[in-house]
Design an enzyme around this catalytic site. Sequence first.
Site, PDB file in Angstrom:
ATOM      1  N   LEU A  21       0.830  -1.170   0.035  1.00 36.62           N
ATOM      2  CA  LEU A  21       0.039  -0.006   0.055  1.00 36.62           C
ATOM      3  C   LEU A  21       0.821   1.105   0.099  1.00 36.62           C
ATOM      4  O   LEU A  21       2.082   1.219   0.622  1.00 36.62           O
ATOM      5  CB  LEU A  21      -0.942  -0.031   1.151  1.00 36.62           C
ATOM      6  N   LYS A  22       0.627   2.122  -0.589  1.00 34.54           N
ATOM      7  CA  LYS A  22       1.429   3.446  -0.674  1.00 34.54           C
ATOM      8  C   LYS A  22       0.530   4.573   0.368  1.00 34.54           C
ATOM      9  O   LYS A  22      -0.652   4.764   0.096  1.00 34.54           O
ATOM     10  CB  LYS A  22       1.191   4.222  -1.912  1.00 34.54           C
ATOM     11  N   PHE A  23       1.319   4.764   1.562  1.00 32.07           N
ATOM     12  CA  PHE A  23       0.563   5.384   2.446  1.00 32.07           C
ATOM     13  C   PHE A  23       0.517   6.840   2.464  1.00 32.07           C
ATOM     14  O   PHE A  23       1.706   7.328   1.920  1.00 32.07           O
ATOM     15  CB  PHE A  23       1.041   4.975   3.918  1.00 32.07           C
ATOM     16  N   GLY A 157      -3.152   4.660  -3.331  1.00 28.09           N
ATOM     17  CA  GLY A 157      -2.637   3.654  -4.634  1.00 28.09           C
ATOM     18  C   GLY A 157      -1.643   2.779  -3.809  1.00 28.09           C
ATOM     19  O   GLY A 157      -1.591   2.275  -2.735  1.00 28.09           O
TER      20      GLY A 157
END
Length: 213
Positions: A21-23, A157
């Site tokens: 996951l893009k945090f 994203g």
Amino acid sequence: MLLKYAEDNKPFNSDKWITELKFDGIRLIPSYIERPRLYTRHENEITANYPELIESFPVPEGTILDSELIVLGEDGKPDLKAAMERFKSRKSKNKSHVVVFDIIKYKGRDVTGLTLTERKKILEDAFEPNEYYSKSVYWQGIGIEYFKATQKQGLEGVVLKQAESKYEIGKKSGKWQKVIAYEMDQFYLAGYSKGKSGWLLSDGNNGVRAESE
């Protein structure tokens, strides 16, 4: 190590790549060389800003991590605005959390020359998660499915990383690629507001207009 955009901002499936996951937060480098310290990706020390993260520092001496500093909103999703508010003021009631996704040094040993898969194994043993620190969950070979899941949940994203990639400090590498879940629609330019310095937009259907400051 910095990210590049994936080609056409599209995810892909490959057993040679992992997906995380893009945090939506602030890049953070937690370091314990002589004493625990916190740095931004631009090497600015922000240790004094987060005493709670220093008190709960989970790794042994000689260790440097790579991570994202986030604040969860009321909906349970990373809230960048809340993270920036906490970054600017220790008086903020927003609770910070560190999601660790890589390790640069472990107990004095430089591990950047190892593959990402090998570094992930070291990271797994490097510390036990606590109230303020956790480890990023990743999957192998299902970049497209993972991205679709983030879209449905309204998250930022994903990041796709080559499983055999080595850690390239300070470099933007195609071995780490980001895919952003942009929310897109079509609008028409209806006018320009000089007084408020904004654009007036129309969706072209029911006359609804939005003003962008």
